[in-house]
Motif scaffolding. Structure first.
Motif, PDB file in Angstrom:
ATOM      1  N   CYS A  23       0.823  -1.253   0.022  1.00  0.00           N
ATOM      2  CA  CYS A  23       0.021  -0.156   0.084  1.00  0.00           C
ATOM      3  C   CYS A  23       0.729   1.195   0.037  1.00  0.00           C
ATOM      4  N   LEU A  24       1.918   1.092   0.824  1.00  0.00           N
ATOM      5  CA  LEU A  24       2.856   2.513   0.822  1.00  0.00           C
ATOM      6  C   LEU A  24       3.259   2.573  -0.719  1.00  0.00           C
ATOM      7  N   GLY A  25       3.783   1.500  -1.415  1.00  0.00           N
ATOM      8  CA  GLY A  25       4.413   1.401  -2.664  1.00  0.00           C
ATOM      9  C   GLY A  25       3.371   2.171  -3.576  1.00  0.00           C
ATOM     10  N   LEU A  26       2.270   1.823  -3.573  1.00  0.00           N
ATOM     11  CA  LEU A  26       1.042   2.378  -4.396  1.00  0.00           C
ATOM     12  C   LEU A  26       0.796   3.783  -4.184  1.00  0.00           C
ATOM     13  N   LEU A  27       0.865   4.194  -2.903  1.00  0.00           N
ATOM     14  CA  LEU A  27       0.731   5.489  -2.528  1.00  0.00           C
ATOM     15  C   LEU A  27       1.902   6.382  -2.834  1.00  0.00           C
ATOM     16  N   THR A  28       3.151   5.932  -2.721  1.00  0.00           N
ATOM     17  CA  THR A  28       4.410   6.776  -3.275  1.00  0.00           C
ATOM     18  C   THR A  28       4.053   7.183  -4.616  1.00  0.00           C
ATOM     19  N   LEU A  29       3.859   5.820  -5.536  1.00  0.00           N
ATOM     20  CA  LEU A  29       3.742   6.022  -6.890  1.00  0.00           C
ATOM     21  C   LEU A  29       2.647   6.982  -7.092  1.00  0.00           C
ATOM     22  N   ASN A  30       1.384   7.087  -6.564  1.00  0.00           N
ATOM     23  CA  ASN A  30       0.316   7.963  -6.778  1.00  0.00           C
ATOM     24  C   ASN A  30       1.044   9.292  -6.614  1.00  0.00           C
ATOM     25  N   LEU A  31       1.576   9.579  -5.508  1.00  0.00           N
ATOM     26  CA  LEU A  31       1.775  11.106  -5.146  1.00  0.00           C
ATOM     27  C   LEU A  31       3.055  11.453  -5.906  1.00  0.00           C
ATOM     28  N   ILE A  32       4.107  10.672  -6.213  1.00  0.00           N
ATOM     29  CA  ILE A  32       4.888  11.043  -7.188  1.00  0.00           C
ATOM     30  C   ILE A  32       4.316  11.617  -8.601  1.00  0.00           C
ATOM     31  N   VAL A  33       3.361  10.603  -9.046  1.00  0.00           N
ATOM     32  CA  VAL A  33       2.743  11.011 -10.500  1.00  0.00           C
ATOM     33  C   VAL A  33       2.179  12.367 -10.346  1.00  0.00           C
ATOM     34  N   LEU A  47       8.433  14.502  -7.753  1.00  0.00           N
ATOM     35  CA  LEU A  47       9.185  14.030  -6.832  1.00  0.00           C
ATOM     36  C   LEU A  47       9.548  14.825  -5.461  1.00  0.00           C
ATOM     37  N   GLN A  48       9.989  16.116  -5.908  1.00  0.00           N
ATOM     38  CA  GLN A  48      10.337  17.296  -4.751  1.00  0.00           C
ATOM     39  C   GLN A  48       9.187  17.573  -3.916  1.00  0.00           C
ATOM     40  N   GLU A  49       8.061  17.668  -4.390  1.00  0.00           N
ATOM     41  CA  GLU A  49       6.885  17.913  -3.414  1.00  0.00           C
ATOM     42  C   GLU A  49       6.634  16.803  -2.509  1.00  0.00           C
ATOM     43  N   VAL A  88       8.971  14.434  -1.709  1.00  0.00           N
ATOM     44  CA  VAL A  88       9.806  14.536  -0.642  1.00  0.00           C
ATOM     45  C   VAL A  88       9.585  15.139   0.674  1.00  0.00           C
ATOM     46  N   GLN A  89       8.959  16.719   0.189  1.00  0.00           N
ATOM     47  CA  GLN A  89       8.531  17.474   1.420  1.00  0.00           C
ATOM     48  C   GLN A  89       7.430  16.712   2.090  1.00  0.00           C
ATOM     49  N   PHE A  90       6.575  16.294   1.638  1.00  0.00           N
ATOM     50  CA  PHE A  90       5.518  15.548   2.490  1.00  0.00           C
ATOM     51  C   PHE A  90       5.807  14.378   3.002  1.00  0.00           C
ATOM     52  N   LEU A  91       7.025  13.678   2.747  1.00  0.00           N
ATOM     53  CA  LEU A  91       7.335  12.389   3.259  1.00  0.00           C
ATOM     54  C   LEU A  91       7.078  12.429   4.722  1.00  0.00           C
ATOM     55  N   PRO A  92       7.845  13.304   5.312  1.00  0.00           N
ATOM     56  CA  PRO A  92       7.620  13.046   6.932  1.00  0.00           C
ATOM     57  C   PRO A  92       6.433  12.859   7.693  1.00  0.00           C
ATOM     58  N   LEU A  93       5.079  13.509   6.870  1.00  0.00           N
ATOM     59  CA  LEU A  93       4.016  13.315   7.676  1.00  0.00           C
ATOM     60  C   LEU A  93       3.548  11.821   7.387  1.00  0.00           C
ATOM     61  N   ILE A  94       3.785  11.148   6.526  1.00  0.00           N
ATOM     62  CA  ILE A  94       3.158   9.949   6.028  1.00  0.00           C
ATOM     63  C   ILE A  94       3.422   8.889   7.352  1.00  0.00           C
ATOM     64  N   GLY A  95       4.692   9.167   8.018  1.00  0.00           N
ATOM     65  CA  GLY A  95       5.060   8.254   9.177  1.00  0.00           C
ATOM     66  C   GLY A  95       3.870   8.259  10.222  1.00  0.00           C
ATOM     67  N   PRO A  96       3.923   9.461  10.820  1.00  0.00           N
ATOM     68  CA  PRO A  96       2.728   9.665  12.185  1.00  0.00           C
ATOM     69  C   PRO A  96       1.341   9.281  11.445  1.00  0.00           C
ATOM     70  N   MET A  97       1.014   9.710  10.441  1.00  0.00           N
ATOM     71  CA  MET A  97      -0.270   9.118   9.825  1.00  0.00           C
ATOM     72  C   MET A  97      -0.556   7.652  10.070  1.00  0.00           C
ATOM     73  N   LEU A  98       0.465   7.108   9.367  1.00  0.00           N
ATOM     74  CA  LEU A  98       0.433   5.451   9.532  1.00  0.00           C
ATOM     75  C   LEU A  98       0.250   4.995  10.783  1.00  0.00           C
ATOM     76  N   ALA A  99       1.385   5.688  11.641  1.00  0.00           N
ATOM     77  CA  ALA A  99       1.516   5.041  13.147  1.00  0.00           C
ATOM     78  C   ALA A  99       0.157   5.398  13.952  1.00  0.00           C
ATOM     79  N   PHE A 100      -0.414   6.399  13.572  1.00  0.00           N
ATOM     80  CA  PHE A 100      -1.819   6.572  14.215  1.00  0.00           C
ATOM     81  C   PHE A 100      -2.853   5.490  13.715  1.00  0.00           C
ATOM     82  N   VAL A 101      -2.938   5.325  12.407  1.00  0.00           N
ATOM     83  CA  VAL A 101      -3.734   4.307  11.993  1.00  0.00           C
ATOM     84  C   VAL A 101      -3.742   3.003  12.471  1.00  0.00           C
TER      85      VAL A 101
END
Length: 410
Positions: A131-141, A145-147, A149-162
């Motif tokens: 699922c993270l792979g599909l999400l990464t591909l969705n967001l990069i497309v 890539l630059q935007e 990478v800036q958003f990447l630190p927020l994915i960890g806390p969101m995933l941890a909460f869920v």
């Protein structure tokens, strides 16, 4: 390999479905809000063709969530279900150009996978990784890539909460299941105790009925049999012109009738024989032998090879009843001329013998005769006192009734 790694989840119970319902309710609200937010923020999705496609994808995903919640069939086909949900989420992500809705859908999908696959951590990790792979591909497309990478630190806390929410939910469900299992075990144990108590009560009632049958036989039956013998003897004396002897026998019959009535009442109230209240077992046996000799006129010997014999009152009662039944059988059936009653004590226990020189009988036939409580009752009384009863007889060879009771060790 994949099938072994991701085994089929257990069939959900109605309680599982009820507990997971808040999760799906929140998910449906998020999907509805995201659907409206996407349409308001992206004018291109309001075009008829794109709107129809977007609406169809959202409805399909919502329908799959609903089916997974309420239908056992979809739970068993979970692998196909997650593949379909992943494809729909990926397509929605491409269509919405990485709207925040796509993050919510991926997080919900990972949370549901963790809940369904728990406690298979390897399976959960694999599903989350895909699922993270599909999400990464969705967001990069969609973002670049630059935007991303800036958003990447927020994915960890969101995933941890869920995942934390899902783990807590699953553990709560497991705790509830353990409590319900314990309740079922307690209910089963309670039912077993009730069944055991019912069986014990049934056995107790059956044994008490059997004991009362023996008591009534040993009091009423023996007493009435003795009365018949005495009255027959009195009638014989009257016919032979011996009224004095007949009067004496009648007096004995009257006394026996009173004693039988008294003992019948005491048997009904589960009391021990009155004879035992007037002395020891030896004294009670001596009086019984004297009464038998006076009633029947048979030559009777009472031999005691014991200075003193101390036994519990319940044991003494059963021994006295066995001797009474044996003497009653002699009077009714043996046609004997001599009867010997012997009580002998040794270091190992004691023995009671009732022997006659009468016509004898087949003990097997006596035990099998319908409605005969005598010999069977004697056997049961012997077992109750921890003794062994032997009835030795044959036609024309007299009868020996032997009761052996060993001392308890220690």
């Amino acid at each position: 390999m994949l099938k072994r790694l991701l085994p089929d989840p257990e069939r959900p119970t109605p309680d599982d479905i009820a507990m997971s319902r808040p999760f799906f309710l929140i998910l449906y609200l998020v999907m509805a809000g995201g659907y409206l937010a996407v349409l308001l923020s992206d004018a291109s999705l309001r075009e008829p063709a794109r709107l129809a496609l977007f609406t169809a994808l959202m409805l399909a995903q919502g329908a799959l969530y609903w089916l997974s919640e309420s239908r056992t069939t979809f739970r068993r086909r979970w692998l196909a279900y997650f593949v379909g949900q992943g494809a729909l989420t990926f397509a929605i992500g491409l269509l919405t150009h990485g709207h925040w809705l796509i993050l919510a859908l991926y997080m919900a999908l990972m949370g549901q996978a963790a809940g369904m696959l728990w406690p298979n951590l390897r399976a959960i990790a694999l599903t989350v990784f895909i699922c993270l792979g599909l999400l990464t591909l969705n967001l990069i497309v969609s973002w670049g890539l630059q935007e991303f990478v800036q958003f990447l630190p927020l994915i960890g806390p969101m995933l941890a909460f869920v995942l934390t929410y899902v783990v807590l939910f699953v553990r709560q469900a497991e705790a509830r299941e353990r409590a319900q299992a314990l309740l079922r075990e307690l209910e089963a144990a309670h039912r077993q105790l009730q069944e055991y108590a019912a069986r014990v009560e049934e056995l107790t009632v059956s044994r008490e009925r059997q004991r009362m049958a023996q008591e009534l036989h040993d009091t009423l039956a023996q007493g009435l049999a003795g009365l018949i013998l005495q009255l027959e003897a009195a009638d014989s004396h009257l016919e032979s012109g011996n009224p004095a002897r007949a009067q004496a026998v009648i007096q004995q019959a009257m006394q026996r009738a009173r004693t039988t009535l008294h003992e019948a009442r005491r048997a009904i109230h589960a009391l021990r024989p009155a004879a035992l209240e007037q002395g020891s077992l030896i004294d009670a046996l001596g009086r019984e032998v004297d009464q038998f000799a006076a009633t029947t006129g048979l030559r009777t010997t009472f031999d005691v090879d014991a200075d003193s014999l101390v036994v519990p009152s319940e044991v003494a009662q059963d021994i006295l009843r066995i001797v009474q039944e044996s003497l009653s059988n002699v009077a009714r059936h043996a046609r004997a001329s001599h009867v010997l009653v012997r009580l002998a004590q040794s270091s190992e226990g004691f023995q009671v013998l009732v022997q006659d020189d009468g016509v004898g009988f087949d003990p097997a036939e006596g035990l099998e005769r319908p409605g005969c409580f005598g010999l069977a009752g004697m056997q049961e009384r012997a077992q109750r006192v921890g003794g062994v009863l032997r009835v030795e007889s044959a036609p024309g060879r007299g009868t020996r009734v032997v009761l052996e009771v060993r001392k308890e060790k220690g």
